[in-house]
Design a protein around this motif. Structure first.
Motif, short mmCIF file in Angstrom:
data_model
loop_
_atom_site.label_atom_id
_atom_site.label_comp_id
_atom_site.label_asym_id
_atom_site.label_seq_id
_atom_site.Cartn_x
_atom_site.Cartn_y
_atom_site.Cartn_z
N VAL A 170 -1.71 -1.47 -4.02
CA VAL A 170 -2.89 -0.47 -4.27
C VAL A 170 -2.22 0.89 -3.83
CG1 VAL A 170 -4.79 0.68 -2.83
CG2 VAL A 170 -4.71 -1.76 -3.50
N GLY A 172 -7.76 1.88 2.18
CA GLY A 172 -6.68 1.63 1.27
C GLY A 172 -6.53 0.19 1.65
N SER A 192 -1.89 5.16 -12.56
CA SER A 192 -1.50 4.30 -11.28
C SER A 192 -0.60 3.12 -11.68
CB SER A 192 -2.66 4.02 -10.43
OG SER A 192 -2.33 3.45 -9.41
N GLY A 243 -0.76 0.68 -9.56
CA GLY A 243 -1.35 -0.29 -8.69
C GLY A 243 -2.50 -1.04 -9.36
N PRO A 268 -12.15 -3.78 -5.85
CA PRO A 268 -12.19 -3.08 -4.58
C PRO A 268 -13.66 -2.06 -4.82
CG PRO A 268 -10.17 -2.98 -5.38
CD PRO A 268 -10.73 -3.67 -6.39
N ALA A 283 -9.01 -1.97 0.13
CA ALA A 283 -8.84 -2.35 -1.20
C ALA A 283 -7.88 -3.53 -1.51
CB ALA A 283 -8.35 -0.96 -2.09
N LEU A 284 -6.55 -3.27 -0.66
CA LEU A 284 -5.70 -4.35 -1.01
C LEU A 284 -6.23 -5.50 -0.62
CD1 LEU A 284 -2.56 -4.99 -1.72
CD2 LEU A 284 -1.83 -4.31 0.68
N LEU A 302 0.99 -1.15 0.10
CA LEU A 302 -0.07 -0.13 0.11
C LEU A 302 0.83 1.16 0.13
CD1 LEU A 302 -3.07 0.63 0.40
CD2 LEU A 302 -2.62 0.62 2.81
N ALA A 319 -5.33 -0.75 -7.76
CA ALA A 319 -6.37 -0.13 -7.59
C ALA A 319 -5.73 0.97 -6.89
CB ALA A 319 -7.37 -0.89 -6.53
N THR A 320 -6.58 2.26 -6.80
CA THR A 320 -6.30 3.36 -6.26
C THR A 320 -7.42 3.77 -5.16
OG1 THR A 320 -7.35 4.93 -8.23
CG2 THR A 320 -4.95 4.29 -8.33
N VAL A 321 -7.03 4.62 -4.09
CA VAL A 321 -7.86 5.01 -3.21
C VAL A 321 -7.26 6.30 -3.14
CG1 VAL A 321 -8.61 4.82 -0.74
CG2 VAL A 321 -8.16 2.75 -2.16
N VAL A 326 -8.03 -6.76 -3.47
CA VAL A 326 -7.07 -7.50 -4.62
C VAL A 326 -6.45 -8.67 -4.42
CG1 VAL A 326 -4.69 -6.80 -5.84
CG2 VAL A 326 -6.52 -4.90 -5.32
#
Length: 338
Positions: free
Chosen positions: A147, A304, A156, A158, A317, A307-308, A127, A160-162, A311
Protein backbone atom coordinates in the motif's frame (compact mmCIF):
# COMPACT_ATOMS: atom_id res chain seq x y z
CA UNK A 1 5.40 -29.72 40.88
CA UNK A 2 7.29 -30.26 37.64
CA UNK A 3 4.01 -30.01 35.70
CA UNK A 4 3.21 -26.62 37.28
CA UNK A 5 6.45 -25.12 36.05
CA UNK A 6 5.96 -26.38 32.49
CA UNK A 7 4.22 -24.22 29.93
CA UNK A 8 0.81 -25.77 29.14
CA UNK A 9 0.37 -27.18 25.64
CA UNK A 10 -2.60 -27.66 23.35
CA UNK A 11 -2.53 -31.34 24.35
CA UNK A 12 -3.10 -30.28 27.97
CA UNK A 13 -6.04 -28.11 26.92
CA UNK A 14 -7.49 -30.96 24.87
CA UNK A 15 -7.24 -33.37 27.83
CA UNK A 16 -8.80 -30.86 30.23
CA UNK A 17 -11.68 -30.12 27.86
CA UNK A 18 -12.16 -33.73 26.81
CA UNK A 19 -11.68 -32.99 23.10
CA UNK A 20 -9.09 -33.59 20.37
CA UNK A 21 -6.13 -31.30 19.72
CA UNK A 22 -7.67 -30.55 16.33
CA UNK A 23 -10.76 -29.17 18.09
CA UNK A 24 -8.56 -27.01 20.32
CA UNK A 25 -6.81 -25.62 17.25
CA UNK A 26 -10.13 -24.83 15.57
CA UNK A 27 -11.56 -23.06 18.61
CA UNK A 28 -8.48 -21.03 19.55
CA UNK A 29 -7.91 -20.15 15.89
CA UNK A 30 -11.53 -18.92 15.74
CA UNK A 31 -12.38 -21.39 12.96
CA UNK A 32 -14.75 -23.60 14.93
CA UNK A 33 -18.13 -22.36 13.68
CA UNK A 34 -19.91 -25.11 11.81
CA UNK A 35 -17.25 -27.61 12.82
CA UNK A 36 -17.63 -27.98 16.59
CA UNK A 37 -20.54 -27.08 18.86
CA UNK A 38 -20.75 -23.81 20.74
CA UNK A 39 -20.78 -25.78 24.01
CA UNK A 40 -17.51 -27.49 23.06
CA UNK A 41 -15.99 -24.15 22.05
CA UNK A 42 -16.86 -22.65 25.45
CA UNK A 43 -15.36 -25.69 27.21
CA UNK A 44 -12.10 -25.36 25.25
CA UNK A 45 -11.80 -21.63 25.94
CA UNK A 46 -12.47 -22.18 29.64
CA UNK A 47 -9.86 -24.96 29.83
CA UNK A 48 -7.31 -22.73 28.06
CA UNK A 49 -8.08 -19.90 30.48
CA UNK A 50 -7.83 -22.13 33.55
CA UNK A 51 -4.50 -23.58 32.43
CA UNK A 52 -3.08 -20.22 31.38
CA UNK A 53 -2.50 -21.56 27.87
CA UNK A 54 -1.12 -19.19 25.21
CA UNK A 55 -0.72 -20.32 21.58
CA UNK A 56 2.81 -20.48 20.21
CA UNK A 57 2.37 -17.73 17.63
CA UNK A 58 5.85 -18.20 16.20
CA UNK A 59 5.23 -21.87 15.44
CA UNK A 60 1.75 -21.15 14.09
CA UNK A 61 3.06 -18.41 11.83
CA UNK A 62 5.76 -20.71 10.44
CA UNK A 63 3.07 -23.26 9.56
CA UNK A 64 0.95 -20.58 7.92
CA UNK A 65 3.88 -18.94 6.15
CA UNK A 66 2.92 -15.69 7.87
CA UNK A 67 5.06 -13.55 10.15
CA UNK A 68 2.33 -11.02 11.04
CA UNK A 69 4.93 -8.33 10.43
CA UNK A 70 4.77 -5.43 8.00
CA UNK A 71 7.43 -2.96 6.91
CA UNK A 72 6.80 0.80 6.98
CA UNK A 73 9.19 2.49 4.53
CA UNK A 74 9.50 6.25 4.98
CA UNK A 75 12.00 9.01 4.15
CA UNK A 76 14.70 9.72 6.72
CA UNK A 77 13.02 10.77 9.95
CA UNK A 78 13.75 14.47 9.70
CA UNK A 79 10.39 15.61 11.08
CA UNK A 80 7.83 14.39 13.57
CA UNK A 81 5.34 13.78 10.74
CA UNK A 82 6.51 10.25 9.94
CA UNK A 83 6.77 9.46 13.64
CA UNK A 84 3.03 10.18 13.75
CA UNK A 85 2.46 7.96 10.71
CA UNK A 86 4.28 5.13 12.50
CA UNK A 87 2.31 5.65 15.72
CA UNK A 88 -1.01 5.42 13.89
CA UNK A 89 0.03 2.43 11.79
CA UNK A 90 1.44 0.54 14.79
CA UNK A 91 -1.74 1.16 16.80
CA UNK A 92 -3.97 -0.44 14.16
CA UNK A 93 -1.46 -3.23 13.52
CA UNK A 94 -1.34 -4.14 17.23
CA UNK A 95 -5.14 -4.36 17.35
CA UNK A 96 -4.90 -7.09 14.71
CA UNK A 97 -1.91 -8.95 16.13
CA UNK A 98 0.63 -7.47 13.72
CA UNK A 99 3.95 -5.79 14.36
CA UNK A 100 5.45 -2.92 12.37
CA UNK A 101 9.13 -2.59 11.44
CA UNK A 102 10.02 1.02 10.68
CA UNK A 103 12.62 1.47 7.96
CA UNK A 104 13.70 5.02 7.10
CA UNK A 105 15.53 5.33 3.78
CA UNK A 106 19.06 6.40 4.84
CA UNK A 107 19.36 9.24 2.33
CA UNK A 108 15.78 10.41 2.71
CA UNK A 109 14.93 9.33 -0.82
CA UNK A 110 16.51 6.92 -3.27
CA UNK A 111 17.70 3.30 -2.92
CA UNK A 112 18.06 1.73 0.50
CA UNK A 113 19.86 -1.35 1.71
CA UNK A 114 17.77 -4.41 2.42
CA UNK A 115 17.12 -4.50 6.20
CA UNK A 116 16.45 -8.25 5.97
CA UNK A 117 18.32 -11.13 4.40
CA UNK A 118 15.12 -11.79 2.47
CA UNK A 119 12.36 -9.24 2.78
CA UNK A 120 9.80 -11.58 1.26
CA UNK A 121 10.60 -14.30 3.79
CA UNK A 122 10.43 -11.90 6.72
CA UNK A 123 7.36 -9.81 5.89
CA UNK A 124 3.68 -10.10 5.09
CA UNK A 125 3.37 -6.70 3.45
CA UNK A 126 4.74 -3.20 2.99
CA UNK A 127 3.39 0.29 3.66
CA UNK A 128 5.51 2.90 1.87
CA UNK A 129 5.66 6.65 1.34
CA UNK A 130 6.11 7.74 -2.26
CA UNK A 131 9.06 9.84 -1.05
CA UNK A 132 10.89 6.58 -0.34
CA UNK A 133 9.50 4.59 -3.27
CA UNK A 134 12.92 3.86 -4.78
CA UNK A 135 13.83 1.93 -1.66
CA UNK A 136 11.18 -0.66 -2.51
CA UNK A 137 13.18 -2.13 -5.37
CA UNK A 138 16.23 -2.69 -3.18
CA UNK A 139 14.22 -4.59 -0.55
CA UNK A 140 11.94 -6.27 -3.10
CA UNK A 141 9.03 -4.59 -1.35
CA UNK A 142 7.29 -4.07 -4.67
CA UNK A 143 6.90 -7.86 -4.90
CA UNK A 144 4.96 -8.04 -1.63
CA UNK A 145 1.41 -6.89 -0.82
CA UNK A 146 1.93 -3.13 -0.94
CA UNK A 147 0.00 0.00 0.00
CA UNK A 148 1.44 3.37 -1.03
CA UNK A 149 1.07 6.57 0.98
CA UNK A 150 1.01 10.05 -0.63
CA UNK A 151 1.21 8.48 -4.06
CA UNK A 152 -0.43 9.05 -7.43
CA UNK A 153 -3.39 6.64 -7.55
CA UNK A 154 -3.11 6.47 -11.35
CA UNK A 155 0.51 5.31 -11.35
CA UNK A 156 0.98 3.64 -7.98
CA UNK A 157 3.08 0.51 -7.53
CA UNK A 158 0.74 -0.64 -4.78
CA UNK A 159 -2.48 -2.60 -4.57
CA UNK A 160 -3.98 0.51 -2.96
CA UNK A 161 -3.08 4.11 -2.21
CA UNK A 162 -3.94 6.27 0.80
CA UNK A 163 -3.63 10.04 0.50
CA UNK A 164 -4.16 13.17 2.49
CA UNK A 165 -6.15 15.76 0.55
CA UNK A 166 -3.07 17.86 -0.18
CA UNK A 167 -4.73 19.42 -3.21
CA UNK A 168 -7.45 20.87 -1.02
CA UNK A 169 -4.85 22.01 1.53
CA UNK A 170 -3.00 24.04 -1.10
CA UNK A 171 -6.32 25.38 -2.35
CA UNK A 172 -7.17 26.56 1.17
CA UNK A 173 -3.80 28.33 1.48
CA UNK A 174 -4.17 30.04 -1.91
CA UNK A 175 -7.73 31.15 -1.20
CA UNK A 176 -6.71 32.50 2.22
CA UNK A 177 -3.87 34.58 0.76
CA UNK A 178 -5.89 35.78 -2.22
CA UNK A 179 -8.68 36.75 0.16
CA UNK A 180 -6.23 38.90 2.12
CA UNK A 181 -5.37 40.73 -1.10
CA UNK A 182 -2.06 39.09 -2.03
CA UNK A 183 -1.23 38.90 -5.73
CA UNK A 184 2.56 38.41 -5.83
CA UNK A 185 3.81 35.05 -4.59
CA UNK A 186 7.03 33.11 -4.05
CA UNK A 187 6.68 29.32 -3.86
CA UNK A 188 9.45 27.84 -1.71
CA UNK A 189 9.22 24.34 -3.17
CA UNK A 190 10.77 21.11 -1.88
CA UNK A 191 13.36 19.96 -4.42
CA UNK A 192 12.35 16.30 -4.10
CA UNK A 193 10.93 14.60 -7.21
CA UNK A 194 7.83 13.23 -5.52
CA UNK A 195 4.15 13.20 -6.47
CA UNK A 196 3.10 14.91 -3.25
CA UNK A 197 5.26 17.95 -4.05
CA UNK A 198 4.36 17.95 -7.73
CA UNK A 199 0.66 18.30 -6.95
CA UNK A 200 1.38 21.15 -4.51
CA UNK A 201 3.12 23.13 -7.24
CA UNK A 202 0.47 22.31 -9.81
CA UNK A 203 -2.49 23.20 -7.60
CA UNK A 204 -0.89 26.43 -6.38
CA UNK A 205 -0.27 27.62 -9.94
CA UNK A 206 -3.76 26.61 -11.03
CA UNK A 207 -5.48 28.33 -8.13
CA UNK A 208 -3.51 31.57 -8.34
CA UNK A 209 -4.17 31.75 -12.07
CA UNK A 210 -7.88 32.17 -11.34
CA UNK A 211 -7.22 35.63 -9.84
CA UNK A 212 -6.30 38.50 -12.20
CA UNK A 213 -2.95 40.20 -11.82
CA UNK A 214 -1.15 37.45 -9.93
CA UNK A 215 2.53 36.58 -10.30
CA UNK A 216 4.24 33.41 -9.09
CA UNK A 217 7.94 32.61 -8.82
CA UNK A 218 9.30 29.26 -7.69
CA UNK A 219 12.48 28.67 -5.66
CA UNK A 220 13.43 24.98 -5.19
CA UNK A 221 14.96 24.20 -1.79
CA UNK A 222 16.18 21.16 0.17
CA UNK A 223 13.89 20.30 3.06
CA UNK A 224 16.14 21.84 5.68
CA UNK A 225 16.12 25.16 7.47
CA UNK A 226 19.53 26.19 6.11
CA UNK A 227 18.64 25.11 2.59
CA UNK A 228 15.39 27.06 2.73
CA UNK A 229 17.18 30.11 4.13
CA UNK A 230 19.62 30.13 1.21
CA UNK A 231 16.95 29.54 -1.43
CA UNK A 232 14.59 32.18 -0.03
CA UNK A 233 17.34 34.79 0.40
CA UNK A 234 18.55 34.24 -3.17
CA UNK A 235 15.02 34.53 -4.56
CA UNK A 236 14.27 37.69 -2.58
CA UNK A 237 17.48 39.35 -3.78
CA UNK A 238 16.60 38.62 -7.42
CA UNK A 239 15.67 41.79 -9.34
CA UNK A 240 11.98 42.25 -9.96
CA UNK A 241 8.82 42.79 -7.99
CA UNK A 242 9.13 41.51 -4.45
CA UNK A 243 6.51 38.93 -3.42
CA UNK A 244 4.08 39.82 -0.65
CA UNK A 245 3.57 36.17 0.34
CA UNK A 246 5.81 33.10 0.51
CA UNK A 247 4.07 29.74 0.20
CA UNK A 248 6.24 26.94 1.63
CA UNK A 249 5.86 23.22 0.94
CA UNK A 250 6.31 22.41 4.61
CA UNK A 251 6.85 24.05 7.99
CA UNK A 252 10.61 23.48 8.01
CA UNK A 253 10.94 25.44 4.77
CA UNK A 254 8.86 28.20 6.37
CA UNK A 255 11.32 28.37 9.28
CA UNK A 256 14.14 28.92 6.79
CA UNK A 257 12.10 31.62 5.07
CA UNK A 258 11.65 33.40 8.43
CA UNK A 259 15.42 33.49 8.92
CA UNK A 260 16.03 34.77 5.41
CA UNK A 261 13.50 37.57 5.83
CA UNK A 262 15.00 38.69 9.13
CA UNK A 263 18.51 38.75 7.66
CA UNK A 264 17.18 40.98 4.90
CA UNK A 265 15.54 43.31 7.42
CA UNK A 266 11.99 42.24 6.49
CA UNK A 267 9.19 41.44 8.95
CA UNK A 268 6.57 38.67 9.04
CA UNK A 269 3.77 39.43 8.23
CA UNK A 270 4.18 43.22 7.96
CA UNK A 271 6.37 43.04 4.86
CA UNK A 272 5.78 39.47 3.70
CA UNK A 273 3.28 36.82 4.78
CA UNK A 274 4.48 33.21 5.11
CA UNK A 275 2.57 29.91 5.09
CA UNK A 276 3.66 26.34 5.76
CA UNK A 277 2.17 22.88 5.42
CA UNK A 278 2.13 20.08 8.06
CA UNK A 279 1.38 21.89 11.34
CA UNK A 280 4.40 20.47 13.14
CA UNK A 281 5.30 21.57 16.67
CA UNK A 282 7.67 23.97 14.93
CA UNK A 283 4.69 25.96 13.61
CA UNK A 284 3.86 27.33 17.07
CA UNK A 285 7.52 27.65 18.11
CA UNK A 286 8.06 30.26 15.38
CA UNK A 287 7.41 33.91 16.14
CA UNK A 288 4.97 34.94 14.86
CA UNK A 289 3.20 31.58 14.91
CA UNK A 290 2.83 30.05 11.47
CA UNK A 291 -0.30 29.84 9.33
CA UNK A 292 -0.19 26.29 7.96
CA UNK A 293 -2.25 23.28 6.93
CA UNK A 294 -2.79 20.64 9.60
CA UNK A 295 -2.16 17.07 8.41
CA UNK A 296 -3.32 14.31 10.76
CA UNK A 297 -0.27 12.05 10.49
CA UNK A 298 -1.53 9.46 12.98
CA UNK A 299 -4.83 9.10 11.12
CA UNK A 300 -2.78 8.82 7.92
CA UNK A 301 -0.85 5.89 9.43
CA UNK A 302 -4.04 4.29 10.73
CA UNK A 303 -5.76 4.48 7.36
CA UNK A 304 -2.66 3.15 5.61
CA UNK A 305 -2.47 0.13 7.90
CA UNK A 306 -6.21 -0.52 7.59
CA UNK A 307 -5.80 -0.51 3.81
CA UNK A 308 -2.88 -2.96 3.98
CA UNK A 309 -4.81 -5.31 6.27
CA UNK A 310 -7.69 -5.20 3.80
CA UNK A 311 -5.33 -6.10 0.94
CA UNK A 312 -3.89 -9.00 2.97
CA UNK A 313 -7.43 -10.27 3.60
CA UNK A 314 -8.49 -9.90 -0.01
CA UNK A 315 -10.88 -7.01 0.67
CA UNK A 316 -11.15 -3.67 -1.12
CA UNK A 317 -9.81 -0.88 1.14
CA UNK A 318 -11.99 2.11 1.95
CA UNK A 319 -11.48 4.98 -0.48
CA UNK A 320 -11.44 8.75 -0.17
CA UNK A 321 -8.68 11.18 0.74
CA UNK A 322 -8.18 12.24 4.36
CA UNK A 323 -9.40 15.83 4.95
CA UNK A 324 -6.90 18.52 5.96
CA UNK A 325 -7.44 21.85 7.71
CA UNK A 326 -6.01 25.34 7.29
CA UNK A 327 -4.89 26.78 10.65
CA UNK A 328 -4.68 30.57 10.44
CA UNK A 329 -2.16 32.17 12.79
CA UNK A 330 -0.19 35.40 12.93
CA UNK A 331 2.19 34.88 9.98
CA UNK A 332 -0.36 36.07 7.41
CA UNK A 333 -1.96 39.48 6.99
CA UNK A 334 -3.04 41.76 4.14
CA UNK A 335 -0.08 43.04 2.09
CA UNK A 336 1.39 46.22 3.50
CA UNK A 337 -0.40 45.75 6.83
CA UNK A 338 0.95 48.07 9.53
Amino acid sequence: MARASTRPTSRDVAQAAGVSQAAVSLVLGDKWRGRVSETTARRVRQAAHDLGYRPNLAARNLRLGRTRTVLLVVPALTTEFFAGVYTGAARVAAEHGFGVVLYPSPEGVGPARNPFASAQAALDGVLASSMAADALTAIRGDQLPLVMLDSDPAGSLGAATVNLDITDGVRQIADHLLGLGHRHFLHLAADIPSWTFEIRARELATRLATAPGTTLRTAPAPISIDGALTAAATALRTPGRRPTAIVCDDDKLAAGAYKALRRLGLRVPDDISVTGLDDLTLATALDPELTTVRLDSELFGERGMQALLAVLEGRTPDGGDIPVELVVRASTAPPGAP
